[in-house]
Write a protein that holds these residues in place. Structure first.
Motif, PDB file in Angstrom:
ATOM      1  N   LEU A  31       0.723 -48.117  33.429  1.00  0.00           N
ATOM      2  CA  LEU A  31      -0.464 -47.664  34.149  1.00  0.00           C
ATOM      3  C   LEU A  31      -0.374 -46.227  34.654  1.00  0.00           C
ATOM      4  O   LEU A  31      -1.386 -45.525  34.705  1.00  0.00           O
ATOM      5  CB  LEU A  31      -0.761 -48.608  35.308  1.00  0.00           C
ATOM      6  CG  LEU A  31      -1.014 -50.068  34.908  1.00  0.00           C
ATOM      7  CD1 LEU A  31      -1.186 -50.935  36.150  1.00  0.00           C
ATOM      8  CD2 LEU A  31      -2.205 -50.195  33.979  1.00  0.00           C
ATOM      9  N   CYS A  32       0.825 -45.776  34.996  1.00  0.00           N
ATOM     10  CA  CYS A  32       0.979 -44.424  35.545  1.00  0.00           C
ATOM     11  C   CYS A  32       1.385 -43.416  34.478  1.00  0.00           C
ATOM     12  O   CYS A  32       0.721 -42.402  34.293  1.00  0.00           O
ATOM     13  CB  CYS A  32       1.999 -44.424  36.677  1.00  0.00           C
ATOM     14  SG  CYS A  32       1.532 -45.479  38.065  1.00  0.00           S
ATOM     15  N   ARG A  35      -0.917 -44.064  31.338  1.00  0.00           N
ATOM     16  CA  ARG A  35      -2.314 -44.057  31.783  1.00  0.00           C
ATOM     17  C   ARG A  35      -3.201 -45.005  30.972  1.00  0.00           C
ATOM     18  O   ARG A  35      -4.329 -44.693  30.601  1.00  0.00           O
ATOM     19  CB  ARG A  35      -2.895 -42.644  31.750  1.00  0.00           C
ATOM     20  CG  ARG A  35      -2.204 -41.721  32.713  1.00  0.00           C
ATOM     21  CD  ARG A  35      -2.843 -40.374  32.736  1.00  0.00           C
ATOM     22  NE  ARG A  35      -2.169 -39.551  33.717  1.00  0.00           N
ATOM     23  CZ  ARG A  35      -2.654 -38.437  34.168  1.00  0.00           C
ATOM     24  NH1 ARG A  35      -3.812 -37.991  33.742  1.00  0.00           N
ATOM     25  NH2 ARG A  35      -1.995 -37.744  35.056  1.00  0.00           N
ATOM     26  N   LEU A  36      -2.657 -46.188  30.707  1.00  0.00           N
ATOM     27  CA  LEU A  36      -3.432 -47.195  29.994  1.00  0.00           C
ATOM     28  C   LEU A  36      -4.504 -47.765  30.913  1.00  0.00           C
ATOM     29  O   LEU A  36      -4.285 -47.942  32.111  1.00  0.00           O
ATOM     30  CB  LEU A  36      -2.522 -48.336  29.529  1.00  0.00           C
ATOM     31  CG  LEU A  36      -1.513 -48.017  28.442  1.00  0.00           C
ATOM     32  CD1 LEU A  36      -0.570 -49.207  28.239  1.00  0.00           C
ATOM     33  CD2 LEU A  36      -2.211 -47.665  27.143  1.00  0.00           C
ATOM     34  N   ASP A  37      -5.643 -48.066  30.353  1.00  0.00           N
ATOM     35  CA  ASP A  37      -6.679 -48.785  31.081  1.00  0.00           C
ATOM     36  C   ASP A  37      -6.101 -50.166  31.404  1.00  0.00           C
ATOM     37  O   ASP A  37      -5.446 -50.774  30.551  1.00  0.00           O
ATOM     38  CB  ASP A  37      -7.919 -48.909  30.195  1.00  0.00           C
ATOM     39  CG  ASP A  37      -9.036 -49.627  30.898  1.00  0.00           C
ATOM     40  OD1 ASP A  37      -9.077 -50.875  30.809  1.00  0.00           O
ATOM     41  OD2 ASP A  37      -9.874 -48.946  31.507  1.00  0.00           O
ATOM     42  N   PRO A  38      -6.302 -50.683  32.605  1.00  0.00           N
ATOM     43  CA  PRO A  38      -5.737 -51.989  32.947  1.00  0.00           C
ATOM     44  C   PRO A  38      -6.108 -53.100  31.965  1.00  0.00           C
ATOM     45  O   PRO A  38      -5.286 -53.960  31.652  1.00  0.00           O
ATOM     46  CB  PRO A  38      -6.296 -52.276  34.342  1.00  0.00           C
ATOM     47  CG  PRO A  38      -6.508 -50.926  34.932  1.00  0.00           C
ATOM     48  CD  PRO A  38      -6.959 -50.061  33.769  1.00  0.00           C
ATOM     49  N   LYS A  39      -7.345 -53.077  31.443  1.00  0.00           N
ATOM     50  CA  LYS A  39      -7.738 -54.106  30.479  1.00  0.00           C
ATOM     51  C   LYS A  39      -6.882 -54.022  29.218  1.00  0.00           C
ATOM     52  O   LYS A  39      -6.480 -55.040  28.663  1.00  0.00           O
ATOM     53  CB  LYS A  39      -9.212 -53.968  30.112  1.00  0.00           C
ATOM     54  CG  LYS A  39     -10.143 -54.361  31.222  1.00  0.00           C
ATOM     55  CD  LYS A  39     -11.583 -54.203  30.804  1.00  0.00           C
ATOM     56  CE  LYS A  39     -12.494 -54.530  31.958  1.00  0.00           C
ATOM     57  NZ  LYS A  39     -13.911 -54.349  31.607  1.00  0.00           N
ATOM     58  N   ILE A  40      -6.604 -52.808  28.777  1.00  0.00           N
ATOM     59  CA  ILE A  40      -5.759 -52.634  27.593  1.00  0.00           C
ATOM     60  C   ILE A  40      -4.333 -53.039  27.905  1.00  0.00           C
ATOM     61  O   ILE A  40      -3.686 -53.742  27.128  1.00  0.00           O
ATOM     62  CB  ILE A  40      -5.837 -51.187  27.083  1.00  0.00           C
ATOM     63  CG1 ILE A  40      -7.245 -50.904  26.555  1.00  0.00           C
ATOM     64  CG2 ILE A  40      -4.787 -50.922  26.012  1.00  0.00           C
ATOM     65  CD1 ILE A  40      -7.490 -49.463  26.199  1.00  0.00           C
ATOM     66  N   PHE A  41      -3.824 -52.605  29.058  1.00  0.00           N
ATOM     67  CA  PHE A  41      -2.454 -52.954  29.453  1.00  0.00           C
ATOM     68  C   PHE A  41      -2.242 -54.458  29.447  1.00  0.00           C
ATOM     69  O   PHE A  41      -1.291 -54.966  28.859  1.00  0.00           O
ATOM     70  CB  PHE A  41      -2.151 -52.370  30.837  1.00  0.00           C
ATOM     71  CG  PHE A  41      -0.819 -52.802  31.383  1.00  0.00           C
ATOM     72  CD1 PHE A  41       0.338 -52.169  30.974  1.00  0.00           C
ATOM     73  CD2 PHE A  41      -0.729 -53.834  32.308  1.00  0.00           C
ATOM     74  CE1 PHE A  41       1.575 -52.557  31.482  1.00  0.00           C
ATOM     75  CE2 PHE A  41       0.499 -54.230  32.818  1.00  0.00           C
ATOM     76  CZ  PHE A  41       1.650 -53.588  32.399  1.00  0.00           C
ATOM     77  N   TRP A  42      -3.131 -55.195  30.096  1.00  0.00           N
ATOM     78  CA  TRP A  42      -2.950 -56.638  30.233  1.00  0.00           C
ATOM     79  C   TRP A  42      -3.242 -57.385  28.941  1.00  0.00           C
ATOM     80  O   TRP A  42      -2.852 -58.547  28.802  1.00  0.00           O
ATOM     81  CB  TRP A  42      -3.786 -57.192  31.379  1.00  0.00           C
ATOM     82  CG  TRP A  42      -3.245 -56.755  32.704  1.00  0.00           C
ATOM     83  CD1 TRP A  42      -3.809 -55.871  33.567  1.00  0.00           C
ATOM     84  CD2 TRP A  42      -2.009 -57.149  33.305  1.00  0.00           C
ATOM     85  NE1 TRP A  42      -3.003 -55.693  34.664  1.00  0.00           N
ATOM     86  CE2 TRP A  42      -1.891 -56.470  34.528  1.00  0.00           C
ATOM     87  CE3 TRP A  42      -0.979 -58.017  32.929  1.00  0.00           C
ATOM     88  CZ2 TRP A  42      -0.796 -56.638  35.378  1.00  0.00           C
ATOM     89  CZ3 TRP A  42       0.104 -58.168  33.777  1.00  0.00           C
ATOM     90  CH2 TRP A  42       0.179 -57.486  34.977  1.00  0.00           C
ATOM     91  N   SER A  43      -3.906 -56.743  27.976  1.00  0.00           N
ATOM     92  CA  SER A  43      -4.171 -57.418  26.710  1.00  0.00           C
ATOM     93  C   SER A  43      -3.049 -57.209  25.696  1.00  0.00           C
ATOM     94  O   SER A  43      -3.020 -57.862  24.662  1.00  0.00           O
ATOM     95  CB  SER A  43      -5.502 -56.938  26.111  1.00  0.00           C
ATOM     96  OG  SER A  43      -5.399 -55.594  25.679  1.00  0.00           O
TER      97      SER A  43
END
Length: 86
Positions: A31-32, A35-43
């Motif tokens: 995330l930092c 800088r992934l979008d949270p939706k992309i990170f969690w998917s």
């Protein structure tokens, strides 16, 4: 022929301690730093994340000239007319 059953974590038969998952580090990288979008990170799967973060995979991750040209052909991005490609 006799087969021996290996101990599994689910059965509680493993005696060694495992390190806890490094959530703080993974969240910071994803995330930092990336800088992934949270939706992309969690998917993402753990393997996808590891490859994207450079934690797994071969080489330096950069394609050579031939590989880059193949990617440009396969995935054109509508480069403006004033940009000249070699």
């Amino acid at each position: 022929m006799r087969t021996t059953r290996r101990p599994t974590a689910a059965s509680g038969e493993l005696n060694h301690e495992t390190a806890p998952f490094p959530w703080e580090a993974v969240l910071h990288i994803g995330l930092c730093r990336m800088r992934l979008d949270p939706k992309i990170f969690w998917s993402m799967t753990p393997l996808e994340f590891a490859i994207a973060a450079g934690l797994r995979g071969g080489g330096n991750g950069a394609p050579d000239r031939r590989g880059l040209e193949a990617l440009l052909q396969a995935f054109p991005d509508g480069v403006p007319a004033h940009v000249v490609r070699p």
